[in-house]
Design a protein around this motif. Structure first.
Motif: not given
Length: 774
Positions: A442-444, A450-453, A562-566
């Motif tokens: 979970e930490n990873a 956060l890195a993606v954002q 899954e990772f999201t960003f705008e």
């Protein structure tokens, strides 16, 4: 002709033919051996604009050194692959021991005439960025004879803290030590750290020529001289590079007069004294039974731009009781060691099909053309030196012999790389069921979100725009392969896609090429799967059953994060075009296409300017003009702004021969609406300007530039070749052989007289005496 004479001619012809063949063979051998053992300094370093490569010595020093001589803003390049970290034998009689080597370079500045001296290193990246490559530099500065050095790391605009360097011989080291993270190297001068290189993607720097999509030069030397020394040069004596001595054998002539205390030597050669390096960017893990041999590596030599790689392997013979291992000290040509290629399969022993581990010894001989007295002198490299802990098994051979009535026992250790079936695909960190660690997982995942954002903040949508993923090293791991050995596939959805649509993808990406296109503004979501080079894929439980993750089920497995960003559209961007090739007056020049990242609907306009140097006291260099083109054209304080002459577009109403032709710029044939090319009418610098108007952003404008240097046409005169004096023996032998060949042809073609010896008129041969008159 008598049979005896015919036999003599035949024998003579035969011996002449043999001499001819020997002459050609020896001649060819002489060329090969000379090329293999010695090299001109210009074969190692390449001179750029304002730079030359010479051989210099001083009256106080008997040695002649490879020397780089740089004018103001001049460049010299090292244009071949460059090793940063590799391994070599510690003791050729103990192949289990090795030394770890790192980049070293020893050099010395002549009289300090520079304001700044830059040593730049270009490489692949550890973490992908828009540039696609990374540059780390060492910046030397001097003031009143005090020399200082600082590191300018990848991505940093300013160099770090400058540290004083003692004058004289300088030893530079680039070392991966305990203080370094992956992709970092500690930079040391004379043993003292001055900073770190960052984002270096591997253990060698690859040379990619200008024809490549992303050209890269491993090492570039540049000097910016002080104002009072701009009409002089900065000399750099190169003494050693990665163990290769750069001292030049004085096989040539020495100039009678010295230039600033340095005598120039011509015709001398560097003698190859260092073995090539076998460089791996990834650690070696156990090979897979039943699969072909596969390994990524580079064989790199300082003097030679190509190295012949000979690979050999020995599969240890095994039975139920013990492992029988052949002596690896057998002669190199022994049948126990077989040639290893990418068509070689590591097959299980017939006797032990179910045995977990088998063993293979793999060794390389890197042939750089040097000759060795015998096979035992050849510098072998063993793959076990590059293997991770757990991938190597050590076997010991014991030999007993009687000496002076006592039994002497000698133990020799040999390292083998394991070959097995135990190959697991990559997984997300700590997501292995055998060792569950929910918190670590979970930490990873949270850290990666956060890195993606953070990465999304700098992203802008548009045709040709990409989202560059942060490194997955802290998120995905493998027990069977190095992280750099993995291949990644990204599956993603855009906000505009309707329900049930197929995800877009970017597949089979390397660790430093993690990106996918973001051609429209809005929200994106993505998932990643990984495989290793052996084809082992991620496996997860789906409805209680182990399944291989693929593009068809990656969205059905909840365990895959899954990772999201705008991403927003921040306006048109014109990519930096870099330095352009030179043009020549009166010859059509085709301008390289500008790369524009923007949404559809933009308008492009082009302008062409010529720099009139007649009113300028000094003219910037091409590299300076290229780097700062926008400021030179648009800056209020620009020294050349008012000296840019606009070239008018082609006017089709004016024909050649009309009275207005000479007053027009039609001779330039500058018509960007139909073709992005022009015919330069004057030498000098030309600026091609692109103005992009973006209606989607209140018609804002963005400008980009290319700088083209145009020279007068010239007749090419080749430089003086050193081939003749380097191969004089071969030329003499070949010439003698050629003469012998002519004689052979004459002997066989010439038709002998039909008369027998006894029929010859001896009186005619002797000459008939005149009769006396009474």
């Amino acid at each position: 002709m008598s049979k005896l004479k015919l036999r003599i001619i035949t024998l003579l012809s035969f011996f002449m033919l043999v001499a001819l063949c020997l002459g050609v063979a020896v001649g060819n051998f002489g060329v090969r051996k000379a090329d293999a053992a010695t090299y001109a300094p210009t074969a190692v370093f390449a001179a750029g604009t304002g730079g030359t490569v010479k051989t210099l010595k001083t009256s106080s020093d008997g040695d002649a050194y490879t020397a780089l001589v740089l004018e103001n803003d001049g460049n010299v390049y090292y244009r071949r692959d460059l090793a940063l970290k590799w391994r070599e034998a510690k003791d050729k009689d103990d192949i289990s021991q090795f030394n770890e080597r790192h980049f070293t370079m020893t050099f010395e500045f002549g009289e300090l005439r520079f304001e700044e001296f830059t040593l730049a290193f270009e490489s692949a990246e550890e973490n992908v960025s828009k540039e696609g490559k990374t540059t780390n530099s060492i910046l030397f500065t001097q003031e009143e004879g005090v020399l200082k050095a600082a590191v300018k790391s990848s991505g940093n605009e300013e160099a770090g803290e400058a540290k004083t360097v003692e004058a004289g011989e300088i030893k530079l080291e680039i070392v991966e030590d305990d203080e370094c993270k992956i992709g970092e190297f500690n930079v040391k001068i004379n043993g003292n750290s001055i900073g770190k290189f960052t984002n270096v993607g591997g253990y060698f720097l690859e040379y990619l020529s200008s024809s490549s999509s992303k050209p890269s030069t491993p090492m570039t030397f540049t000097a910016k001289l002080t104002e009072e020394n701009k009409d002089k040069t900065q000399k750099v004596l190169m003494k050693e590079l990665n163990g290769q001595k750069l001292i030049v054998d004085e096989g040539g002539e020495t100039a009678a007069e010295a230039d600033d205390g340095y005598f120039e030597v011509t015709g001398g050669k560097i003698t190859d004294n260092e073995s090539p390096a076998l460089v791996l960017n990834e650690d070696v893990y156990p090979f897979t039974l039943g699969q072909r041999f596969s390994l990524s590596y580079e064989a790199i030599d300082v003097c030679r731009d190509s190295v012949t790689v000979n690979r050999y392997y020995y599969m240890a013979k095994q039975n139920e009781e013990k492992t029988d291992i052949a002596n690896p000290d057998l002669k190199f040509g022994s049948s126990d060691f077989k040639s290893l290629s990418t068509s070689t399969f590591f097959m299980p022993s017939a006797e032990l099909e179910n045995q977990k581990d088998q063993l293979v010894m793999i060794r390389f001989f890197l042939d750089d053309g040097r000759s060795f007295a015998n096979d035992s002198e050849k510098p072998f490299v063993y793959l076990s030196w590059y293997a991770v802990e757990g991938a190597v098994e050590t076997k010991t051979e014991t030999e007993e012999e009687e000496k002076d009535g006592e039994t002497v026992v000698t133990e020799t250790k040999y390292d083998y790389v394991k070959v097995n079936r135990d190959q697991k695909g990559p997984l997300y960190v700590a997501d292995d069921e055998s060792t569950p660690d929910v918190n670590e997982y979970e930490n990873a995942v949270d850290a990666y979100r956060l890195a993606v954002q953070a990465a999304a903040k700098d992203a802008s949508a548009g045709d040709g725009a990409y989202f560059y993923l942060p490194s997955l090293r802290g998120l995905i791991q493998s027990e069977s392969a190095d992280y750099r050995n993995l291949r990644f596939s990204i599956y993603y959805y855009k906000e505009s896609q309707t329900a049930g649509a197929t995800a877009a993808s970017a597949t089979s990406l390397r660790y430093n090429a993690l990106r996918f296109e973001i051609n429209e503004a809005g929200a994106y979501r993505f998932r990643v799967l990984a495989t290793d080079a052996a084809g082992n894929a991620m496996i997860y439980k789906l409805d209680g059953v182990d399944v291989t993750v693929s593009s068809t089920n990656i969205w059905d497995i909840e365990e895959i994060p899954e990772f999201t960003f705008e991403v927003k559209y921040t306006g048109a961007v014109i990519e930096d075009s870099g330095e352009q090739t030179n043009g020549y007056r009166d010859s059509a020049y085709t301008v390289s296409s500008f790369k524009v990242i923007a949404l559809s609907g933009i308008q492009k306009d082009y302008n062409l300017y010529w720099l009139d140097e007649s009113g300028l006291t000094s003219v910037p260099s091409k590299s300076d003009l290229t780097k700062n083109a926008y400021d030179y054209v648009n800056g209020e304080d620009s020294a050349i702004k008012d000296h840019l002459v606009s070239i008018n577009k082609y006017n089709s109403d004016i024909k050649e021969g009309d009275s207005d032709w000479e007053n027009s710029d039609n001779a330039y044939n500058w018509n960007p609406s139909s073709s992005l090319s022009f015919v330069p009418q004057k030498e000098g610098f030309y600026f091609v300007e692109l103005i992009v108007t973006d209606p989607a952003r209140s018609s804002e404008q963005t400008k980009g530039y290319q700088v083209i240097e145009v020279r007068n046409p010239y007749d090419y005169t080749p430089g003086q070749s050193q081939w003749l004096q380097n191969n004089i023996v071969s030329v003499v032998l070949f010439s003698v052989s050629a003469v012998l060949l002519v004689i052979i042809i004459i002997l066989f073609v010439s038709k002998p007289s039909e008369k027998k010896v006894e029929e010859i008129d001896l009186e005619k041969l002797k000459g008939k005496k005149k009769e006396k008159k009474n």
